[in-house]
Each structure stands twice: as C-alpha cells, then as structure tokens.
Scaffold this motif. Sequence first.
Motif, PDB file in Angstrom:
ATOM      1  N   ALA A  93     -45.003   0.692 -29.689  1.00 61.29           N
ATOM      2  CA  ALA A  93     -45.912   1.977 -29.979  1.00 61.29           C
ATOM      3  C   ALA A  93     -47.524   1.533 -30.142  1.00 61.29           C
ATOM      4  CB  ALA A  93     -45.377   2.675 -31.178  1.00 61.29           C
ATOM      5  N   ILE A  94     -47.681   0.630 -30.801  1.00 55.97           N
ATOM      6  CA  ILE A  94     -49.054   0.166 -30.973  1.00 55.97           C
ATOM      7  C   ILE A  94     -49.721  -0.266 -29.564  1.00 55.97           C
ATOM      8  CG2 ILE A  94     -50.561  -1.596 -32.048  1.00 55.97           C
ATOM      9  CD1 ILE A  94     -48.325  -1.966 -34.108  1.00 55.97           C
ATOM     10  N   LEU A  95     -48.983  -0.838 -28.769  1.00 53.99           N
ATOM     11  CA  LEU A  95     -49.472  -1.271 -27.309  1.00 53.99           C
ATOM     12  C   LEU A  95     -49.944  -0.008 -26.559  1.00 53.99           C
ATOM     13  CD1 LEU A  95     -50.219  -3.346 -24.972  1.00 53.99           C
ATOM     14  CD2 LEU A  95     -47.845  -3.110 -24.308  1.00 53.99           C
ATOM     15  N   ASP A  96     -48.755   0.952 -26.666  1.00 55.90           N
ATOM     16  CA  ASP A  96     -49.143   2.279 -25.798  1.00 55.90           C
ATOM     17  C   ASP A  96     -50.271   2.874 -26.438  1.00 55.90           C
ATOM     18  OD1 ASP A  96     -46.659   1.436 -24.169  1.00 55.90           O
ATOM     19  OD2 ASP A  96     -45.485   2.629 -25.417  1.00 55.90           O
ATOM     20  N   ARG A  97     -50.295   3.137 -27.792  1.00 51.97           N
ATOM     21  CA  ARG A  97     -51.630   3.828 -28.194  1.00 51.97           C
ATOM     22  C   ARG A  97     -52.977   3.226 -27.936  1.00 51.97           C
ATOM     23  NH1 ARG A  97     -48.426   3.871 -33.086  1.00 51.97           N
ATOM     24  NH2 ARG A  97     -49.882   2.331 -33.856  1.00 51.97           N
ATOM     25  N   GLY A  98     -52.810   1.803 -27.895  1.00 57.59           N
ATOM     26  CA  GLY A  98     -54.192   1.113 -27.421  1.00 57.59           C
ATOM     27  C   GLY A  98     -54.431   1.400 -25.980  1.00 57.59           C
ATOM     28  N   MET A  99     -53.398   1.444 -25.169  1.00 59.85           N
ATOM     29  CA  MET A  99     -53.744   1.460 -23.807  1.00 59.85           C
ATOM     30  C   MET A  99     -54.239   2.882 -23.535  1.00 59.85           C
ATOM     31  SD  MET A  99     -50.712  -0.817 -22.088  1.00 59.85           S
ATOM     32  CE  MET A  99     -51.108  -0.575 -20.501  1.00 59.85           C
ATOM     33  N   THR A 100     -53.574   3.858 -24.341  1.00 58.55           N
ATOM     34  CA  THR A 100     -53.874   5.349 -24.184  1.00 58.55           C
ATOM     35  C   THR A 100     -55.473   5.488 -24.595  1.00 58.55           C
ATOM     36  OG1 THR A 100     -51.732   6.235 -24.361  1.00 58.55           O
ATOM     37  CG2 THR A 100     -53.662   7.842 -24.783  1.00 58.55           C
ATOM     38  N   ARG A 101     -55.703   4.908 -25.694  1.00 54.62           N
ATOM     39  CA  ARG A 101     -57.308   4.752 -26.204  1.00 54.62           C
ATOM     40  C   ARG A 101     -58.062   4.649 -25.063  1.00 54.62           C
ATOM     41  NH1 ARG A 101     -58.057   6.452 -31.492  1.00 54.62           N
ATOM     42  NH2 ARG A 101     -56.362   6.696 -32.874  1.00 54.62           N
ATOM     43  N   ILE A 124     -45.219  -4.487  -5.873  1.00 53.50           N
ATOM     44  CA  ILE A 124     -44.613  -5.552  -6.635  1.00 53.50           C
ATOM     45  C   ILE A 124     -45.562  -6.096  -7.950  1.00 53.50           C
ATOM     46  CG2 ILE A 124     -44.213  -8.176  -6.534  1.00 53.50           C
ATOM     47  CD1 ILE A 124     -43.664  -7.652  -3.532  1.00 53.50           C
ATOM     48  N   GLY A 125     -46.755  -6.047  -7.794  1.00 52.89           N
ATOM     49  CA  GLY A 125     -47.641  -5.974  -8.914  1.00 52.89           C
ATOM     50  C   GLY A 125     -47.272  -5.046 -10.100  1.00 52.89           C
ATOM     51  N   ASN A 126     -47.241  -3.888  -9.614  1.00 52.84           N
ATOM     52  CA  ASN A 126     -46.721  -2.885 -10.597  1.00 52.84           C
ATOM     53  C   ASN A 126     -45.502  -3.265 -11.611  1.00 52.84           C
ATOM     54  OD1 ASN A 126     -49.042  -1.458  -9.830  1.00 52.84           O
ATOM     55  ND2 ASN A 126     -48.064   0.116  -8.772  1.00 52.84           N
ATOM     56  N   ARG A 127     -44.653  -3.892 -10.738  1.00 51.10           N
ATOM     57  CA  ARG A 127     -43.273  -3.932 -11.563  1.00 51.10           C
ATOM     58  C   ARG A 127     -43.577  -5.283 -12.320  1.00 51.10           C
ATOM     59  NH1 ARG A 127     -38.880  -4.287  -6.663  1.00 51.10           N
ATOM     60  NH2 ARG A 127     -40.138  -6.206  -6.398  1.00 51.10           N
ATOM     61  N   MET A 128     -44.379  -6.455 -12.211  1.00 51.92           N
ATOM     62  CA  MET A 128     -44.944  -7.192 -12.891  1.00 51.92           C
ATOM     63  C   MET A 128     -45.382  -6.919 -14.256  1.00 51.92           C
ATOM     64  SD  MET A 128     -46.818  -9.992 -10.664  1.00 51.92           S
ATOM     65  CE  MET A 128     -46.060 -10.960  -9.380  1.00 51.92           C
ATOM     66  N   TRP A 129     -46.129  -5.612 -14.317  1.00 50.52           N
ATOM     67  CA  TRP A 129     -46.817  -5.000 -15.249  1.00 50.52           C
ATOM     68  C   TRP A 129     -45.614  -4.346 -16.360  1.00 50.52           C
ATOM     69  CZ3 TRP A 129     -50.920  -5.772 -17.690  1.00 50.52           C
ATOM     70  CH2 TRP A 129     -52.279  -6.091 -17.130  1.00 50.52           C
ATOM     71  N   ASP A 130     -44.454  -3.853 -15.793  1.00 49.36           N
ATOM     72  CA  ASP A 130     -43.153  -3.623 -16.544  1.00 49.36           C
ATOM     73  C   ASP A 130     -42.804  -4.688 -17.552  1.00 49.36           C
ATOM     74  OD1 ASP A 130     -43.376  -1.099 -15.435  1.00 49.36           O
ATOM     75  OD2 ASP A 130     -41.785  -1.578 -13.844  1.00 49.36           O
ATOM     76  N   TYR A 131     -42.951  -5.873 -17.029  1.00 47.63           N
ATOM     77  CA  TYR A 131     -42.543  -6.912 -17.977  1.00 47.63           C
ATOM     78  C   TYR A 131     -43.429  -7.382 -18.883  1.00 47.63           C
ATOM     79  CZ  TYR A 131     -38.303  -7.493 -14.914  1.00 47.63           C
ATOM     80  OH  TYR A 131     -37.443  -7.401 -14.480  1.00 47.63           O
ATOM     81  N   TRP A 132     -44.802  -7.515 -18.349  1.00 44.74           N
ATOM     82  CA  TRP A 132     -46.070  -7.955 -19.189  1.00 44.74           C
ATOM     83  C   TRP A 132     -46.260  -6.617 -20.370  1.00 44.74           C
ATOM     84  CZ3 TRP A 132     -49.371  -8.553 -14.350  1.00 44.74           C
ATOM     85  CH2 TRP A 132     -49.200  -9.851 -14.000  1.00 44.74           C
ATOM     86  N   ALA A 133     -45.930  -5.453 -20.056  1.00 45.30           N
ATOM     87  CA  ALA A 133     -46.265  -4.684 -21.013  1.00 45.30           C
ATOM     88  C   ALA A 133     -45.020  -4.249 -21.704  1.00 45.30           C
ATOM     89  CB  ALA A 133     -46.735  -3.336 -20.557  1.00 45.30           C
ATOM     90  N   ASP A 134     -43.853  -5.199 -22.025  1.00 47.33           N
ATOM     91  CA  ASP A 134     -42.867  -5.034 -22.514  1.00 47.33           C
ATOM     92  C   ASP A 134     -42.813  -5.539 -24.076  1.00 47.33           C
ATOM     93  OD1 ASP A 134     -40.211  -4.374 -23.491  1.00 47.33           O
ATOM     94  OD2 ASP A 134     -39.308  -6.039 -22.281  1.00 47.33           O
TER      95      ASP A 134
END
Length: 185
Positions: A67-75, A49-59
């Motif tokens: 794209a910026i968020l994804d690059r930051g998380m990858t870095r 359930i917590g993982n599904r919450m991340w789908d919303y927070w990281a939307d």
Amino acid sequence: MTRLTLAALLLAAPAWAEPCPPPPDHSEPLAALTAQVQAAETEAEAREIGNRMWDYWADAPDDRAQAILDRGMTRRAGYDFLGAIREFDALIAYCPDYAEGYNQRAFVHYLRQDFTAALADLDRALARAPDHIAALSGKALSLYALGRTEAARDTLARALALNPWLPERSLAAPGAPLAPPGEDI
C-alpha cells in the motif's frame, strides 16, 4: 521515562508495529525473464518481458508495504514528488531490506534532478538486488548527469548485458556519449 514505562509501551504496541517481513525471493523468475529478454528478437517482445519484471520488483513484502509503495508511485505519477518521497521514506523505514523502496525514491530524486541523492539510493537498491536492471539503468543515468562518464559507461554496460533492449542503449551506440572508449563523441 522509566524502564517500566518503556517496557509497557513496547508491549502495548499495536499490531502494525510488527517488523516488515523479508522481501519475497523472486530471483529464479527474474533470472528466467532476464534470459528471455536477452533472447528477445524485437523491442516489443523485450518491452513485454520488462513489464513482467516490474511485477516482481514491485511485489512488496506484505500488504502494508504494498500500500505504501502504491501510494508513492501514484504520487510520483501525479508529480507530487515531495509526497512520493514521504511515502518512500515510510516504506524504507518499515522495510529497509526491500530494494524497490530505494529504487523508487531514487527515481523521484532523479526527476527532481537531485542526482547525488538518486545515486545514493540506487547504490542501496543494488546492494539488496545487484541485478535490478532498472536500478542499474538509473544509476548509469545519474552518473552521467553528474559528469562521471566512465562510471556511467561501465554501469550502463552492466545493465545492457542483462537487457540489451533498454531504451538507454542509444547512449552506448557508436558516437553516443557512453559508447565504448574510442567510439564515443
């Protein structure tokens, strides 16, 4: 620079200079997931359930912000903390109302053990998303690292009221440093 030149530059600004749209309103599905995690019977169920919450927070609000968020998380995942901070700085500059930009930058500050900077960003994230469970948990950990035990205890209690299965719950167990007064070490 004359006013006419400035006006011409503003009118000629590229499409990417458009302002960030408002963050998506995921309050209803997040409230439903919070109710589900509170009723979860196992840690594995709560984790899913917590993982599904991340789908919303990281939307993110739009493709550019995503794209910026994804690059930051990858870095960050690659331990390029300075690169991650640059990405999250850019995300916050573009989308100052998007809570996850602040939360992710706070996480990098926390990993770098800059707990004061983490706390400032977590407060910004929570001002935009008061029930962001991960930001509350991060705030509790940052407060604890700064020696602000009572504030950490209160913040962790707030996070655990939303999700009693957080890994940080061990810090609030009897005998642990953030246990209720009288039950702490």
